[in-house]
Design a protein around this motif. Structure first.
Motif, short mmCIF file in Angstrom:
data_model
loop_
_atom_site.label_atom_id
_atom_site.label_comp_id
_atom_site.label_asym_id
_atom_site.label_seq_id
_atom_site.Cartn_x
_atom_site.Cartn_y
_atom_site.Cartn_z
N ASN A 123 47.08 42.61 93.84
CA ASN A 123 46.27 41.69 94.64
C ASN A 123 46.65 40.24 94.40
OD1 ASN A 123 44.66 43.56 96.02
ND2 ASN A 123 43.26 43.77 94.31
N GLU A 124 47.08 39.94 93.18
CA GLU A 124 47.47 38.58 92.84
C GLU A 124 48.79 38.19 93.50
OE1 GLU A 124 48.98 36.98 88.75
OE2 GLU A 124 46.80 36.95 88.68
N ASN A 125 49.66 39.17 93.75
CA ASN A 125 51.00 38.87 94.25
C ASN A 125 51.24 39.28 95.70
OD1 ASN A 125 52.86 37.94 91.83
ND2 ASN A 125 51.42 39.47 91.03
N PHE A 126 50.46 40.24 96.22
CA PHE A 126 50.62 40.68 97.60
C PHE A 126 49.32 40.46 98.35
CE2 PHE A 126 53.78 44.13 96.06
CZ PHE A 126 54.84 43.25 96.20
N ASP A 127 49.41 40.08 99.60
CA ASP A 127 48.21 39.90 100.41
C ASP A 127 47.73 41.24 100.95
OD1 ASP A 127 48.32 37.14 100.10
OD2 ASP A 127 49.62 36.87 101.85
N ASP A 128 46.41 41.39 101.02
CA ASP A 128 45.78 42.53 101.70
C ASP A 128 46.25 43.88 101.16
OD1 ASP A 128 44.50 40.71 103.39
OD2 ASP A 128 46.25 40.63 104.70
N ILE A 129 46.30 44.02 99.85
CA ILE A 129 46.67 45.30 99.24
C ILE A 129 45.40 45.96 98.70
CG2 ILE A 129 47.73 46.32 97.19
CD1 ILE A 129 49.74 45.95 99.29
N LYS A 130 45.21 47.22 99.07
CA LYS A 130 44.11 48.02 98.52
C LYS A 130 44.74 49.22 97.85
CE LYS A 130 40.78 46.62 102.03
NZ LYS A 130 41.72 45.81 102.83
N LEU A 131 44.52 49.36 96.55
CA LEU A 131 45.17 50.42 95.78
C LEU A 131 44.83 51.79 96.34
CD1 LEU A 131 47.07 50.65 93.38
CD2 LEU A 131 45.09 50.98 91.92
N GLU A 132 43.62 51.95 96.85
CA GLU A 132 43.21 53.25 97.38
C GLU A 132 44.07 53.67 98.58
OE1 GLU A 132 39.16 55.31 99.15
OE2 GLU A 132 39.02 53.78 97.61
#
Length: 329
Positions: A123-132
């Motif tokens: 989340n700190e390095n990529f926009d709009d990332i949800k691990l799920e």
């Protein structure tokens, strides 16, 4: 013919070849090349994040471990000079081990490297990332990085990529030091980056999500659940030991309840790690082929990416009690 990058400096209208190797310039693989790649992973391609260095595998230490926006793990092998044909066997050896890693293991390496959980680091390095939503480590990529390449290795990379869709590429760098002492790095790839991305997209193993429950007869459902809960993988074991007992005890089980139970029973250090483990449980229940889990467990969706308020359907409580007793929970 081996891939090589030629560079000339224009001095007084004349071309003067610049041909200084990394070794000749006194640069070293770990202290210099590895540092450059770690600090500037863009040189390896778009949307790549380094999450581990000198990573221990069953085949020895791996130079760098990365991840891309699709959740693919990237095995990065660095060579200060030429990439020999033998490097492909070494890299495949690494990937044969790493391909079996679960999300917990990947998260462990990420914390070791960045002091952040995988979710926080992404989340700190990529926009709009949800691990799920990520299929973490469903596929792997191999990047071989060097300053020239043996012709047989180049042929093998192209053949494996063209015929079998293997996520394998070589990044060829050129170290440049001008007469005035300025330093540059140039880059080319054996497989163009856009072509490699398209092949990975086409050949990737996709795990289809679903909220649809199964509709099995009781005997078949019992067999499916028994086989699943007997699996040694971490996630089925956590569903068996954490989620199902909570669902038998409580009418409604919230995410916070599950996280607290994970911390209590598994000695998880903090809520961040517990939240990551909960994500793997949630994702497992949402896999289309696990419809037998959704046949016994209901949940709400406060957000499209989040499950909440798990409930065990009343008609299946006796079955779950029987299975847990049989499996000695």
């Amino acid at each position: 013919m081996t891939t090589e990058i030629g560079v000339w400096e224009i001095i007084d209208g004349k071309l003067e070849s610049i041909d200084v190797s990394l070794a000749q310039a006194g640069k070293r693989e770990v202290q210099d090349l590895e540092k450059w790649v770690k600090n500037n992973p863009i040189i390896l391609g778009q949307d790549i994040l380094i999450i581990g260095e000198q990573v221990r595998t069953k085949s020895g230490p791996l130079d760098l471990l990365g991840i891309d926006k699709s959740g693919n793990l990237i095995i990065i092998e660095l060579k200060r000079d030429k990439l020999p044909r033998e490097v492909i066997a070494q890299a495949l050896d690494y990937v044969s081990d790493i391909s079996s890693w679960d999300l917990d293991k990947v998260n462990e390496e990420c914390i070791k490297y960045s002091q952040l959980s995988l979710e926080d680091y992404l989340n700190e390095n990529f926009d709009d990332i949800k691990l799920e939503d990520l299929k973490v480590n469903e596929n792997q990529r191999l990047l071989l990085v060097g300053f020239s390449i043996d012709e047989p290795l180049e042929r093998m990379i192209e053949w494996l990529s063209n015929n079998f869709g293997v996520g394998l590429n070589a990044v060829i760098l050129k170290y440049i030091q001008t007469k005035s002492g300025d330093e540059f790095i140039a880059r080319t790839m054996i497989i163009p980056e856009d072509v490699e991305k398209e092949r990975i997209r086409r050949t990737g193993n996709k795990i289809e999500p679903s909220d649809e429950p199964g509709n099995y007869e009781m005997d078949e459902l019992k067999t499916l659940l028994q086989h699943y809960l007997a699996e040694k993988r971490a996630t089925p074991q956590r569903i068996k030991k954490i989620l199902l007992p909570l669902c038998l005890e409580k009418q409604v089980v919230t995410r916070e309840m599950i996280k607290k139970e994970l911390i209590r029973k598994e000695d998880v250090e903090d809520e961040g790690k517990a939240g990551l483990i909960l994500t793997t449980i949630s994702r497992e229940i949402g896999i289309a082929s696990r419809d037998y889990l959704r046949q016994i467990i209901e949940y709400e969706r406060p957000n499209p990416w989040e499950k909440e308020n798990y409930q065990l359907k009343g008609e299946y409580k006796p079955l779950i009690k029987e299975l847990l007793e049989k499996l000695e929970i």
